[in-house]
Design a protein around this motif. Structure first.
Motif, PDB file in Angstrom:
ATOM      1  N   PRO A  18      -2.182   9.344  -1.307  1.00  0.00           N
ATOM      2  CA  PRO A  18      -1.057  10.227  -1.126  1.00  0.00           C
ATOM      3  C   PRO A  18       0.189   9.391  -0.994  1.00  0.00           C
ATOM      4  O   PRO A  18       1.436   9.897  -1.423  1.00  0.00           O
ATOM      5  N   LEU A  19       0.194   8.300  -0.357  1.00  0.00           N
ATOM      6  CA  LEU A  19       1.400   7.406  -0.570  1.00  0.00           C
ATOM      7  C   LEU A  19       0.822   5.911  -0.552  1.00  0.00           C
ATOM      8  O   LEU A  19      -0.293   5.479  -0.252  1.00  0.00           O
ATOM      9  N   ARG A  20       1.884   5.147  -1.369  1.00  0.00           N
ATOM     10  CA  ARG A  20       1.368   3.814  -1.451  1.00  0.00           C
ATOM     11  C   ARG A  20       2.663   3.050  -1.431  1.00  0.00           C
ATOM     12  O   ARG A  20       3.845   3.481  -1.933  1.00  0.00           O
ATOM     13  N   ILE A  21       2.621   1.753  -1.028  1.00  0.00           N
ATOM     14  CA  ILE A  21       3.788   0.714  -0.995  1.00  0.00           C
ATOM     15  C   ILE A  21       3.579  -0.203  -1.830  1.00  0.00           C
ATOM     16  O   ILE A  21       2.439  -0.956  -2.073  1.00  0.00           O
ATOM     17  N   TRP A  22       4.444  -0.709  -2.831  1.00  0.00           N
ATOM     18  CA  TRP A  22       4.205  -1.439  -3.744  1.00  0.00           C
ATOM     19  C   TRP A  22       4.373  -3.289  -3.356  1.00  0.00           C
ATOM     20  O   TRP A  22       3.739  -4.011  -3.823  1.00  0.00           O
ATOM     21  N   ASN A  23       4.921  -3.293  -2.276  1.00  0.00           N
ATOM     22  CA  ASN A  23       5.424  -4.677  -1.625  1.00  0.00           C
ATOM     23  C   ASN A  23       4.052  -5.143  -0.805  1.00  0.00           C
ATOM     24  O   ASN A  23       3.313  -4.731  -0.326  1.00  0.00           O
ATOM     25  N   HIS A  24       4.044  -6.545  -1.199  1.00  0.00           N
ATOM     26  CA  HIS A  24       3.052  -7.413  -0.245  1.00  0.00           C
ATOM     27  C   HIS A  24       3.369  -7.551   1.007  1.00  0.00           C
ATOM     28  O   HIS A  24       2.322  -7.329   1.855  1.00  0.00           O
ATOM     29  N   GLN A  25       4.685  -7.545   1.366  1.00  0.00           N
ATOM     30  CA  GLN A  25       5.032  -7.603   2.816  1.00  0.00           C
ATOM     31  C   GLN A  25       6.171  -6.617   2.996  1.00  0.00           C
ATOM     32  O   GLN A  25       6.941  -6.702   1.758  1.00  0.00           O
ATOM     33  N   LEU A  26       6.496  -6.082   4.135  1.00  0.00           N
ATOM     34  CA  LEU A  26       7.614  -5.168   4.388  1.00  0.00           C
ATOM     35  C   LEU A  26       8.762  -6.134   4.260  1.00  0.00           C
ATOM     36  O   LEU A  26      10.134  -5.593   3.820  1.00  0.00           O
ATOM     37  N   VAL A  27       8.805  -7.260   4.654  1.00  0.00           N
ATOM     38  CA  VAL A  27       9.977  -8.304   4.462  1.00  0.00           C
ATOM     39  C   VAL A  27       9.516  -9.500   3.401  1.00  0.00           C
ATOM     40  O   VAL A  27       8.399 -10.201   3.809  1.00  0.00           O
ATOM     41  N   ARG A  28      10.402  -9.658   2.525  1.00  0.00           N
ATOM     42  CA  ARG A  28       9.788 -10.744   1.506  1.00  0.00           C
ATOM     43  C   ARG A  28      11.080 -11.058   0.819  1.00  0.00           C
ATOM     44  O   ARG A  28      12.199 -10.153   0.341  1.00  0.00           O
ATOM     45  N   TYR A  29      11.328 -12.171   0.305  1.00  0.00           N
ATOM     46  CA  TYR A  29      12.572 -12.688  -0.274  1.00  0.00           C
ATOM     47  C   TYR A  29      12.219 -12.614  -1.824  1.00  0.00           C
ATOM     48  O   TYR A  29      11.055 -12.675  -2.395  1.00  0.00           O
ATOM     49  N   ILE A  62       4.821  -8.928   7.890  1.00  0.00           N
ATOM     50  CA  ILE A  62       4.087  -7.547   7.824  1.00  0.00           C
ATOM     51  C   ILE A  62       3.312  -7.187   6.657  1.00  0.00           C
ATOM     52  O   ILE A  62       4.042  -6.848   5.663  1.00  0.00           O
ATOM     53  N   ILE A  63       2.047  -7.556   6.685  1.00  0.00           N
ATOM     54  CA  ILE A  63       1.136  -7.363   5.338  1.00  0.00           C
ATOM     55  C   ILE A  63       1.156  -5.854   5.221  1.00  0.00           C
ATOM     56  O   ILE A  63       0.628  -5.039   5.992  1.00  0.00           O
ATOM     57  N   SER A  64       1.458  -5.586   3.629  1.00  0.00           N
ATOM     58  CA  SER A  64       1.415  -4.107   3.477  1.00  0.00           C
ATOM     59  C   SER A  64       1.083  -3.625   2.244  1.00  0.00           C
ATOM     60  O   SER A  64       0.743  -2.534   1.945  1.00  0.00           O
ATOM     61  N   ASN A  65       0.229  -4.515   1.675  1.00  0.00           N
ATOM     62  CA  ASN A  65      -0.615  -4.016   0.422  1.00  0.00           C
ATOM     63  C   ASN A  65      -2.142  -4.206   0.601  1.00  0.00           C
ATOM     64  O   ASN A  65      -2.898  -4.032  -0.679  1.00  0.00           O
ATOM     65  N   MET A  66      -2.735  -4.118   1.658  1.00  0.00           N
ATOM     66  CA  MET A  66      -4.376  -3.984   1.939  1.00  0.00           C
ATOM     67  C   MET A  66      -4.686  -2.626   2.368  1.00  0.00           C
ATOM     68  O   MET A  66      -3.952  -1.956   3.194  1.00  0.00           O
ATOM     69  N   ARG A  67      -5.603  -2.369   2.169  1.00  0.00           N
ATOM     70  CA  ARG A  67      -6.182  -1.047   2.656  1.00  0.00           C
ATOM     71  C   ARG A  67      -7.071  -1.236   4.025  1.00  0.00           C
ATOM     72  O   ARG A  67      -7.509  -2.079   4.019  1.00  0.00           O
ATOM     73  N   LEU A  68      -7.015  -0.457   4.861  1.00  0.00           N
ATOM     74  CA  LEU A  68      -7.667  -0.351   6.055  1.00  0.00           C
ATOM     75  C   LEU A  68      -8.719   0.621   5.786  1.00  0.00           C
ATOM     76  O   LEU A  68      -8.616   1.504   5.566  1.00  0.00           O
ATOM     77  N   ASP A  69     -10.037   0.152   6.326  1.00  0.00           N
ATOM     78  CA  ASP A  69     -11.126   0.812   6.134  1.00  0.00           C
ATOM     79  C   ASP A  69     -12.073   0.971   7.488  1.00  0.00           C
ATOM     80  O   ASP A  69     -12.281   0.103   8.049  1.00  0.00           O
ATOM     81  N   ILE A  70     -11.978   2.172   7.632  1.00  0.00           N
ATOM     82  CA  ILE A  70     -12.545   2.778   9.123  1.00  0.00           C
ATOM     83  C   ILE A  70     -13.710   3.782   8.980  1.00  0.00           C
ATOM     84  O   ILE A  70     -13.528   4.916   8.476  1.00  0.00           O
ATOM     85  N   GLY A  71     -14.968   3.377   9.078  1.00  0.00           N
ATOM     86  CA  GLY A  71     -16.092   4.106   9.067  1.00  0.00           C
ATOM     87  C   GLY A  71     -16.128   4.856   7.683  1.00  0.00           C
ATOM     88  O   GLY A  71     -16.402   6.235   7.552  1.00  0.00           O
TER      89      GLY A  71
END
Length: 365
Positions: free
Chosen positions: A126-137, A220-229
């Motif tokens: 439904p939504l994806r962010i392309w950035n590796h971190q929310l703050v990055r140079y 703030i890591i933003s490009n990984m997926r969280l897997d729960i159950g």
């Protein structure tokens, strides 16, 4: 109705998670069986299931605890979990991400935080962010020269294709690139007031401050997926706080990143023509001292690698006391500076992958 193979696998993962999660939360076997039955019926009807608030919250904490790359797992129970699964638009998602940055930064008193957006459904995000971190140079190619962070060159080019123009300084903060399913990615810039940065200085080597170097407060890591159950959350940015060596021995020191060691060595008057002078080692130590000094001076949470290793030892002891096995990726757990001076270097850990957990995933297209 007979479950398909995929639904059976999902149901099996759900059962395992529910029992582990509910046991830890002190919930009775009777309630566990009732919840498992609910999930089975939901999977039969829809092909998936929805986590309750408490399942999502504890599952996210378990994912941090199971992260083999992380040396800072002692405080996994303190993770603040924001449930934003109801968000459907890039615009609203940006507001939630901005809130995450502000909340986590907390004027330097960093708070471990995760913001969880809608799960993947039938391979659709439904939504994806392309950035590796929310703050990055940003990183720019200028002929054979790199301005800024070389790790961000491709992301910077993408942002430029979408219409963004940086100032081409070494420390331009990249905009966030957020994409709704079936739509083109959109750019959103964090306000300067949200991005806390730390100017790098040294308590004794005054010239280091004249290098005009800085780094941001929160990773703030933003490009990984969280897997729960068995449920995958493709957009779930999370943060702890920095260990000093991540900045001082990698980001600012690596030859293919900011490559500050030659400049620091020059300020120190070191002999850089011979490896036997150990100029790299001397400069590396002083650069790390500068990072620790600077973050403390600015009141920003940061842990040194020796303290982090001791905290990990406490984590190991605590996990053993409740009968849980500690897994870890040794290559990631040892600090990049003086690793043999920590107990982690002299141990080996099973690199078994347990869930819930965070996983790398294919970049959005």
């Amino acid at each position: 109705m007979v479950l398909s193979v995929n639904r059976i696998e999902l149901f099996q993962e759900a059962i395992q998670f529910i029992h582990s999660c509910y046991d830890e939360l002190g919930i009775s076997q009777e309630e566990q069986l009732m919840r498992v039955k609910e999930i089975e019926e939901e999977i039969i009807q829809t092909g998936t299931y929805t986590h309750t608030q408490s399942e999502l919250t504890h599952g996210a904490k378990m994912a941090w605890r199971n992260s083999n790359h992380c040396i800072g797992r002692l405080l996994w129970e303190t993770l603040e979990v924001f449930d934003e699964r109801q968000v459907t638009t890039a615009k609203d998602a940006f507001e939630k991400l901005k809130h995450h940055v502000d909340y986590a930064t907390n004027d330097g008193d960093i708070r471990s935080t995760i913001t969880v957006f809608a799960p993947r459904v039938q391979d659709k995000d439904p939504l994806r962010i392309w950035n590796h971190q929310l703050v990055r140079y940003a990183g720019y190619e200028d002929g054979a020269t790199i301005i800024g962070d070389s790790a961000s060159i491709e992301m910077t080019k993408l942002c430029e294709r979408l219409g963004w123009r940086g100032n081409k300084t070494p420390f331009d903060v990249l905009p966030l690139v957020i994409q709704e399913f079936g739509k083109s990615p959109r750019l959103f810039e964090l306000p300067k007031s949200s991005v806390k940065e730390v100017p790098i200085s040294h308590p004794e080597i005054k010239g280091i401050s004249e290098l005009n170097t800085k780094w941001y407060a929160v990773p703030i890591i933003s490009n990984m997926r969280l897997d729960i159950g068995g449920i995958e959350y493709p957009m779930a940015p999370f943060n702890g706080w920095y260990m000093g060596t991540e900045i001082g021995a990698r980001n600012l020191a690596d030859a293919d990143r900011y490559n500050l060691l030659p400049s620091v060595a020059k300020l120190m008057g070191l002999n850089t023509k011979s490896n036997r002078s150990l100029w790299i080692d001397k400069a590396l130590v002083e650069l790390n001292i500068a990072v620790l000094h600077s973050y403390e001076k600015e009141g920003v949470t940061l842990v040194d690698h020796h303290t982090a290793a001791k905290q990990f030892k406490s984590f190991e002891k605590k996990e053993r006391s409740v009968g849980r096995r500690v897994t870890g990726n040794w290559v990631w757990l040892i600090p990049p500076l003086s690793p043999a001076a920590t107990h982690v270097y002299h141990k080996r850990f099973a690199n078994d992958i347990m869930t819930p957990n965070f996983f790398y995933q294919k970049d959005p297209e």
